[in-house]
Design a protein around this motif. Structure first.
Motif, PDB file in Angstrom:
ATOM      1  N   THR A  41      -0.439 -73.253  -6.975  1.00 13.62           N
ATOM      2  CA  THR A  41      -1.595 -72.402  -7.292  1.00 13.62           C
ATOM      3  C   THR A  41      -2.490 -72.311  -6.060  1.00 13.62           C
ATOM      4  O   THR A  41      -2.827 -73.323  -5.454  1.00 13.62           O
ATOM      5  N   ILE A  42      -2.861 -71.094  -5.707  1.00 14.10           N
ATOM      6  CA  ILE A  42      -3.777 -70.888  -4.574  1.00 14.10           C
ATOM      7  C   ILE A  42      -5.068 -70.290  -5.137  1.00 14.10           C
ATOM      8  O   ILE A  42      -5.022 -69.333  -5.915  1.00 14.10           O
ATOM      9  N   ILE A  43      -6.186 -70.867  -4.739  1.00 11.18           N
ATOM     10  CA  ILE A  43      -7.485 -70.349  -5.220  1.00 11.18           C
ATOM     11  C   ILE A  43      -8.022 -69.346  -4.205  1.00 11.18           C
ATOM     12  O   ILE A  43      -8.038 -69.629  -3.000  1.00 11.18           O
ATOM     13  N   VAL A  44      -8.429 -68.214  -4.692  1.00 12.17           N
ATOM     14  CA  VAL A  44      -9.075 -67.226  -3.809  1.00 12.17           C
ATOM     15  C   VAL A  44     -10.538 -67.114  -4.212  1.00 12.17           C
ATOM     16  O   VAL A  44     -10.863 -66.768  -5.352  1.00 12.17           O
ATOM     17  N   GLU A  45     -11.413 -67.412  -3.255  1.00 13.00           N
ATOM     18  CA  GLU A  45     -12.854 -67.409  -3.530  1.00 13.00           C
ATOM     19  C   GLU A  45     -13.528 -66.253  -2.794  1.00 13.00           C
ATOM     20  O   GLU A  45     -12.925 -65.607  -1.954  1.00 13.00           O
ATOM     21  N   LYS A  86     -12.579 -58.985   4.908  1.00  6.98           N
ATOM     22  CA  LYS A  86     -13.268 -57.739   5.255  1.00  6.98           C
ATOM     23  C   LYS A  86     -13.803 -57.824   6.690  1.00  6.98           C
ATOM     24  O   LYS A  86     -13.629 -56.916   7.488  1.00  6.98           O
ATOM     25  N   GLU A  87     -14.442 -58.943   6.974  1.00  7.55           N
ATOM     26  CA  GLU A  87     -15.021 -59.150   8.313  1.00  7.55           C
ATOM     27  C   GLU A  87     -13.968 -59.008   9.402  1.00  7.55           C
ATOM     28  O   GLU A  87     -14.228 -58.471  10.482  1.00  7.55           O
ATOM     29  N   SER A  88     -12.746 -59.487   9.095  1.00  7.00           N
ATOM     30  CA  SER A  88     -11.703 -59.503  10.129  1.00  7.00           C
ATOM     31  C   SER A  88     -11.343 -58.088  10.590  1.00  7.00           C
ATOM     32  O   SER A  88     -10.786 -57.909  11.673  1.00  7.00           O
ATOM     33  N   LEU A  89     -11.622 -57.093   9.764  1.00 11.13           N
ATOM     34  CA  LEU A  89     -11.272 -55.717  10.138  1.00 11.13           C
ATOM     35  C   LEU A  89     -12.485 -54.910  10.610  1.00 11.13           C
ATOM     36  O   LEU A  89     -12.340 -53.783  11.077  1.00 11.13           O
ATOM     37  N   MET A  90     -13.666 -55.492  10.461  1.00 15.63           N
ATOM     38  CA  MET A  90     -14.883 -54.704  10.699  1.00 15.63           C
ATOM     39  C   MET A  90     -15.340 -54.763  12.140  1.00 15.63           C
ATOM     40  O   MET A  90     -15.348 -55.817  12.765  1.00 15.63           O
ATOM     41  N   SER A  91     -15.761 -53.612  12.636  1.00 15.54           N
ATOM     42  CA  SER A  91     -16.500 -53.557  13.900  1.00 15.54           C
ATOM     43  C   SER A  91     -17.679 -52.623  13.620  1.00 15.54           C
ATOM     44  O   SER A  91     -18.045 -52.457  12.465  1.00 15.54           O
ATOM     45  N   ASP A  92     -18.226 -52.012  14.603  1.00 18.58           N
ATOM     46  CA  ASP A  92     -19.413 -51.215  14.318  1.00 18.58           C
ATOM     47  C   ASP A  92     -19.225 -49.789  14.836  1.00 18.58           C
ATOM     48  O   ASP A  92     -19.669 -49.445  15.929  1.00 18.58           O
ATOM     49  N   TYR A 126      -5.346 -57.678  -0.075  1.00 18.55           N
ATOM     50  CA  TYR A 126      -5.150 -57.958   1.361  1.00 18.55           C
ATOM     51  C   TYR A 126      -5.055 -59.463   1.610  1.00 18.55           C
ATOM     52  O   TYR A 126      -4.172 -59.929   2.328  1.00 18.55           O
ATOM     53  N   VAL A 127      -5.948 -60.206   0.974  1.00 19.70           N
ATOM     54  CA  VAL A 127      -5.946 -61.673   1.113  1.00 19.70           C
ATOM     55  C   VAL A 127      -4.633 -62.232   0.549  1.00 19.70           C
ATOM     56  O   VAL A 127      -3.990 -63.096   1.158  1.00 19.70           O
ATOM     57  N   ASP A 179     -14.716 -62.124   1.742  1.00 18.36           N
ATOM     58  CA  ASP A 179     -15.674 -61.728   2.796  1.00 18.36           C
ATOM     59  C   ASP A 179     -15.043 -61.841   4.182  1.00 18.36           C
ATOM     60  O   ASP A 179     -15.199 -60.960   5.024  1.00 18.36           O
ATOM     61  N   GLU A 180     -14.316 -62.947   4.395  1.00 14.26           N
ATOM     62  CA  GLU A 180     -13.702 -63.155   5.718  1.00 14.26           C
ATOM     63  C   GLU A 180     -12.645 -62.078   6.018  1.00 14.26           C
ATOM     64  O   GLU A 180     -12.543 -61.605   7.148  1.00 14.26           O
TER      65      GLU A 180
END
Ligand code: F3S
Length: 386
Positions: A255-259, A267-273, A194-195, A264-265
């Motif tokens: 080169t792009i670094i994915v950390e 996942k957070e962007s799609l999460m609600s409760d 996704y990232v 985490d960000e």
């Protein structure tokens, strides 16, 4: 195209030639198989269904192997799913039109798990995000990101316009994604996809340090990067069949670094409760291994109908023989074929929230207005049994 083989072939060729002209294709190439999307009555509606029926009535017939993407319901257990009767009537008409044209009613986005496995280097015409990514990247066959109508046209004519990812030079990597995060679960691979899609926007990524993903991790990664960025092909160092060839083109590209924080960000962007969501596994459709893992996790639990597993009818049959469907159902889980959490009419079925281990599933769940939770299969099972 002059109509010698009937109207269906003529119209299909017209569509493929028009597409080829748009992309500057110099010729048509034979394709060995097709995988056709645009099957759910939810997406097709009356107009799309009538168009398919017209094609069938016009005499359209597949001249190569063609399999079918998921429909909007389990063709047998739709009532249990809560699918409205009018929807079921429409969905049956769609399946009839496709089978009349000689398409195999596989109703899955993972045809490669049930024997539709193109060989490396062969030209095919496939649609559906994860299927396209898998066939290009993991199997090394060649397709563009086709649509429902163009895959049907290729099935009917046996050819596709020669452009894009069908040509070797367009399969070169365009950016390196260097992974500096621990990838433990399939959700982690899905999030990496996704990232990557967000960062690349349909370019070809070359992954470094992506670990040793199993087939299930690769299918969910491909689904996610196709969803967020329209990616059609990815290479994984030491992982995918064309990566060694691709490595000669790495010099000088970005080169792009994915950390970890990027994952985490995302996942957070799609999460609600979500309050009392339905927990879903099987986007892309589950393999036998995933069903077995799920069965092992749910033994002795009380899921109370809250965990739904989606798979193909081919894998379902194998799982049933192995006694795995019974284990999940005995624990109060449900297993459905032919459909998924994105193409079924969830609002009409009374859903109000979704929990899933798939970023593609989460993306569409949010897009369809559902409060959404992303978690690993273990966590989903735990929550569902609380
Ligand atoms: Fe397959 Fe449906 Fe997910 S088609 S990839 S299970 S959205």
């Amino acid at each position: 195209m002059d109509g010698e083989e009937g109207d269906a072939v003529r119209k299909s060729m017209e569509l493929l030639v028009a597409l080829g002209n748009v992309f500057g294709a110099e010729k048509m190439v034979p394709v060995e198989s097709a995988h056709i999307s645009g099957v759910s009555y939810k997406n097709l509606g009356e107009a799309g269904t009538e168009w398919l029926e017209e094609q069938a009535a016009m005499g359209a017939k597949c001249r190569i192997r063609a399999t079918l993407n998921p429909a909007g319901m389990d063709m047998e257990k739709w009532e249990e799913m809560g699918v409205p009767r009018e929807f079921a009537v429409g969905q049956r008409r769609v399946l009839k039109a496709f089978t009349d044209m000689g398409v195999e009613p596989t109703c899955t986005c993972t045809p490669y798990l049930i024997g539709h496995v193109p060989r490396r280097g062969t030209q095919v015409a496939w649609a559906e995000s994860n299927a396209v990514c898998f066939v290009n990247s993991v199997l090394g066959a060649r397709t563009n990101r086709e649509s429902g109508p163009t895959t049907l046209a290729s099935a009917v004519t046996g050819v596709a316009a020669y452009y894009g990812y069908r040509l070797t030079e367009n399969r070169r990597p365009e950016k390196i994604i260097k992974v500096k995060a621990e990838l433990h679960s399939r959700l982690d691979y899905s999030t990496l996809g996704y990232v990557t899609g967000k960062l690349m926007k349909s370019a070809v990524p070359y992954f470094r340090n992506m670990g040793n993903p199993d087939m299930e991790s690769m299918k969910t990664l491909g689904a996610a990067c196709a969803t967020s960025g329209g990616i059609t092909l990815w290479h994984g160092e030491g992982v995918t069949p064309e990566a060694e060839w691709a490595s000669q083109y790495l010099e000088g590209i970005e080169t792009i670094i994915v950390e970890q924080k990027n994952l985490d960000e995302a996942k957070e962007s799609l999460m609600s409760d979500p309050d009392n969501p339905t927990y879903c596994i099987g986007c892309p459709h589950c393999s036998l291994k995933e069903i077995e893992e799920t069965a092992n996790l749910v033994r002795g639990k009380d899921l109370d109908g809250k965990l739904w597993v989606f798979t193909s009818r081919g894998v379902y049959e194998q799982a049933e023989k192995a006694g795995l469907i019974k284990v999940i159902e005995d624990a109060g889980g449900r297993v459905y074929r032919d459909t998924c959490m994105v193409v079924a009419p969830l609002h009409e079925m009374g859903w109000h929230g979704v929990g899933t281990n798939s970023m593609k599933g989460g993306h569409y769940s949010v897009a369809h207005g559902f409060p959404t939770k992303l978690a690993t299969v273990d966590e989903l099972v735990e929550e569902a049994s609380r």
